[in-house]
Each structure stands twice: as C-alpha cells, then as structure tokens.
Design an enzyme around this catalytic site. Structure first.
Site, PDB file in Angstrom:
ATOM      1  N   HIS A  98       0.822  -1.201   0.000  1.00 31.25           N
ATOM      2  CA  HIS A  98       0.000   0.000   0.000  1.00 31.25           C
ATOM      3  C   HIS A  98       0.862   1.260   0.000  1.00 31.25           C
ATOM      4  O   HIS A  98       2.038   1.239   0.363  1.00 31.25           O
ATOM      5  CB  HIS A  98      -0.927   0.026   1.220  1.00 31.25           C
ATOM      6  CG  HIS A  98      -0.213   0.129   2.531  1.00 31.25           C
ATOM      7  ND1 HIS A  98       0.492  -0.924   3.084  1.00 31.25           N
ATOM      8  CD2 HIS A  98      -0.078   1.169   3.403  1.00 31.25           C
ATOM      9  CE1 HIS A  98       1.016  -0.554   4.242  1.00 31.25           C
ATOM     10  NE2 HIS A  98       0.700   0.707   4.452  1.00 31.25           N
ATOM     11  N   ASP A 100       0.320   5.009   1.795  1.00 26.19           N
ATOM     12  CA  ASP A 100      -0.490   5.452   2.920  1.00 26.19           C
ATOM     13  C   ASP A 100      -1.575   6.445   2.505  1.00 26.19           C
ATOM     14  O   ASP A 100      -1.328   7.405   1.775  1.00 26.19           O
ATOM     15  CB  ASP A 100       0.394   6.116   3.983  1.00 26.19           C
ATOM     16  CG  ASP A 100       1.243   5.114   4.746  1.00 26.19           C
ATOM     17  OD1 ASP A 100       0.847   3.939   4.824  1.00 26.19           O
ATOM     18  OD2 ASP A 100       2.303   5.512   5.274  1.00 26.19           O
ATOM     19  N   HIS A 235       4.724   0.225   0.414  1.00 20.83           N
ATOM     20  CA  HIS A 235       5.459  -0.558   1.407  1.00 20.83           C
ATOM     21  C   HIS A 235       4.593  -1.689   1.951  1.00 20.83           C
ATOM     22  O   HIS A 235       3.371  -1.703   1.790  1.00 20.83           O
ATOM     23  CB  HIS A 235       6.013   0.311   2.537  1.00 20.83           C
ATOM     24  CG  HIS A 235       5.002   1.170   3.230  1.00 20.83           C
ATOM     25  ND1 HIS A 235       4.515   2.345   2.698  1.00 20.83           N
ATOM     26  CD2 HIS A 235       4.392   1.032   4.437  1.00 20.83           C
ATOM     27  CE1 HIS A 235       3.659   2.899   3.531  1.00 20.83           C
ATOM     28  NE2 HIS A 235       3.551   2.107   4.599  1.00 20.83           N
ATOM     29  N   ARG A 249       5.666   6.653  14.618  1.00 16.02           N
ATOM     30  CA  ARG A 249       5.704   7.237  13.278  1.00 16.02           C
ATOM     31  C   ARG A 249       5.127   8.639  13.275  1.00 16.02           C
ATOM     32  O   ARG A 249       4.087   8.901  13.880  1.00 16.02           O
ATOM     33  CB  ARG A 249       4.894   6.364  12.310  1.00 16.02           C
ATOM     34  CG  ARG A 249       5.031   6.761  10.841  1.00 16.02           C
ATOM     35  CD  ARG A 249       4.047   5.986   9.982  1.00 16.02           C
ATOM     36  NE  ARG A 249       2.675   6.473  10.155  1.00 16.02           N
ATOM     37  CZ  ARG A 249       1.602   5.810   9.735  1.00 16.02           C
ATOM     38  NH1 ARG A 249       1.710   4.638   9.148  1.00 16.02           N
ATOM     39  NH2 ARG A 249       0.392   6.319   9.932  1.00 16.02           N
TER      40      ARG A 249
END
Length: 281
Positions: A98, A100, A235, A249
């Site tokens: 995917h 993000d 990723h 993150r």
C-alpha cells in the site's frame, strides 16, 4: 552532494539507502537539505545506527518536510498527538502492499518511522519503486494509463467512509518523473472503465508494482529509523513473527496528486454501483 561526514550506502538496485554519521537530534537546514536530496534520489532512507529519538526530536525531524498529521484513528504516544504508535499486539500489521492514506484528497508526502521494539528476527519492511513500475510498462499502456483516474476508498470499522479520485500516473512535484499511483489496499476501480476491465487491469498493475526487481527490504533493530517518500513508493510489513513489534511514526501532510487530465469521461453505467467494487484491504 553530501558532506564527508555522511556515509551513504545503497541497499538495492531499485531504491533505498542507509545513512550513517548524522545526528538526527541536531538536524540543521543544511543537513536536512542533504537528506532531502538523498531522499529524492533513493526514495527511502534508513538510519540503522541512529540513537533513539526523543519525541520532540522525532516531530522536529518531520517538520522539516512540512506540517505533521494528527491521525484520526490510530493510537498516539501519550502527550504527543502527532506521533502514531504502531503496535503489533494491537493489530498493527500492514501486510498488504500500500501507499499510505490514498483514500484522502491530499495523501501524505512522507513518513518517518522509528522502531522501538522488535523481534530478534522477522518483521522486516519492504518498499517498492513506483517510478520503475511505470517505466517498465509498454509505451502504449503507459499512454493509456496517463489518461485515466482511479477511485481510492476505505471504510473504518466505526462506519466512517473515505473516497478520493487520483490520476493513475502521478507526476512528482519535485523530480517531474512519472510514477504508477495505484495500490492493492485502497485502489478500487477506474471510473472510465467497466468493472471487468477495471479488475483485470488493476490486478496487472498491482503485480507490476510489487515485482521483486522494484523492491528493497530492511531488517529492523530497536532504534532504527526509516524515512520514505509516500508519493512514489509502496510498502509492506512482512508478517513472519510472533513477538511484539512497536514503532513510532510521524507523517507529513500531503499535497494533491497531479497528472495528465483524464481523456475520457466517467462511464454513466458500469453495470454495478461503487459499493459493489470489492474491497482490497
């Protein structure tokens, strides 16, 4: 390009580089300019020997790229709403390729992830180069895709739904290069095509985007950091472990994906409603 104090080591032929010799707690405009140039060239940067960042330093690192996202759903670090906590014990295992948050009108520019706890083996993350995915297609197919858009969608378990339409081929605002901009998790269909046509073409493009020759892979240790350009990569978090894996993150708010103007109108009747298109998450 970079100062003599920075050691840069490519990790694959497709994308990715390890960076050593830089104190991320004390970034300056000059040192970040070097990192940004490296990011544009390598698409994802790894800092395998970084000292653990304080929460403030982590946020300051992200702010060099722009305004930080406060995610509407994911759990946050106490006292730091801009830092998302990705905990495998809480279901944070993104083992589908995917990009993000492409279901929003302005998907993120980039993310910076620091792993604070990980298993002794397993739990790697892979990234794929979507410049190469696009450039590896035949010229007639590239030309066709340049004239299409795609619908990206997501429905949260609480019932909240999101949907956005983006060019299938995105032009990077910094490099000017074209990249494929569809992903298996969020891209639903091409509104200019019928459902059967859309499904077949999407599956082919997903396969191209995920080819091994377009990929790099990074093995984590506690404290290691990855920084990636969300506009031109996908990723995948490899789910081959049972021990706990926790990451922090920050994500930088995005810009509007740009590409060629679509050359065909939406089909008035695809033979199904948007709700009929299968969820690919």
């Amino acid at each position: 390009m970079a100062s003599s104090d920075i050691d840069v080591r490519p990790v694959s032929g497709a994308l990715g580089a390890e960076v050593r010799g830089l104190d991320l707690e004390k970034l300056t405009e000059e040192s970040f300019a070097q990192l940004h140039e490296l990011l544009m060239e390598n698409l994802v940067l790894f800092f395998p020997e970084a000292d653990p960042l304080s929460a403030e330093a982590h946020k300051n690192f992200g702010r060099f790229l722009g305004e930080l996202e406060v995610h509407p759903f994911l759990p946050k670090l106490d006292g730091h709403q801009e830092i998302v906590v990705l905990d495998s014990d809480q279901g944070a295992k993104a083992d589908v390729w995917h990009t993000d948050v492409t279901f929003q009108a302005n998907p993120p520019v980039a993310s910076i992830l620091q792993i604070v706890q990980c298993p002794p083996r397993g739990g790697d993350t892979m990234w794929s180069n979507q410049y190469l995915a696009y450039e590896g297609l035949s010229a007639p197919l590239r030309d066709f895709l340049d004239g299409l858009t795609a619908v990206h969608a997501f429905t949260h378990p609480n019932g909240t739904s999101f949907e956005a339409e983006h060019p299938v081929v995105r032009v990077h605002p910094v490099t000017g290069r074209r990249s494929l901009y569809v992903n298996r998790m969020f891209t639903m269909h091409f509104p200019q095509l019928r459902r059967a046509e859309s499904d077949v073409l999407l599956e082919h493009l997903f396969t191209v985007a995920e080819r091994p020759e377009n990929i790099c892979r990074f093995g984590w240790r506690p404290g290691a950091i990855a920084m990636w350009d969300n506009r031109v990569t996908q990723h995948y978090a490899v789910n081959d472990y049972t021990e706990r894996r926790v990451g922090h993150r920050v994500t930088i708010l995005g810009d509007e994906p740009k590409g060629d103007e679509p050359r065909w109108p939406h089909l008035a009747d695809t033979g199904s409603t948007a709700a009929d298109f299968r969820q690919r998450a």
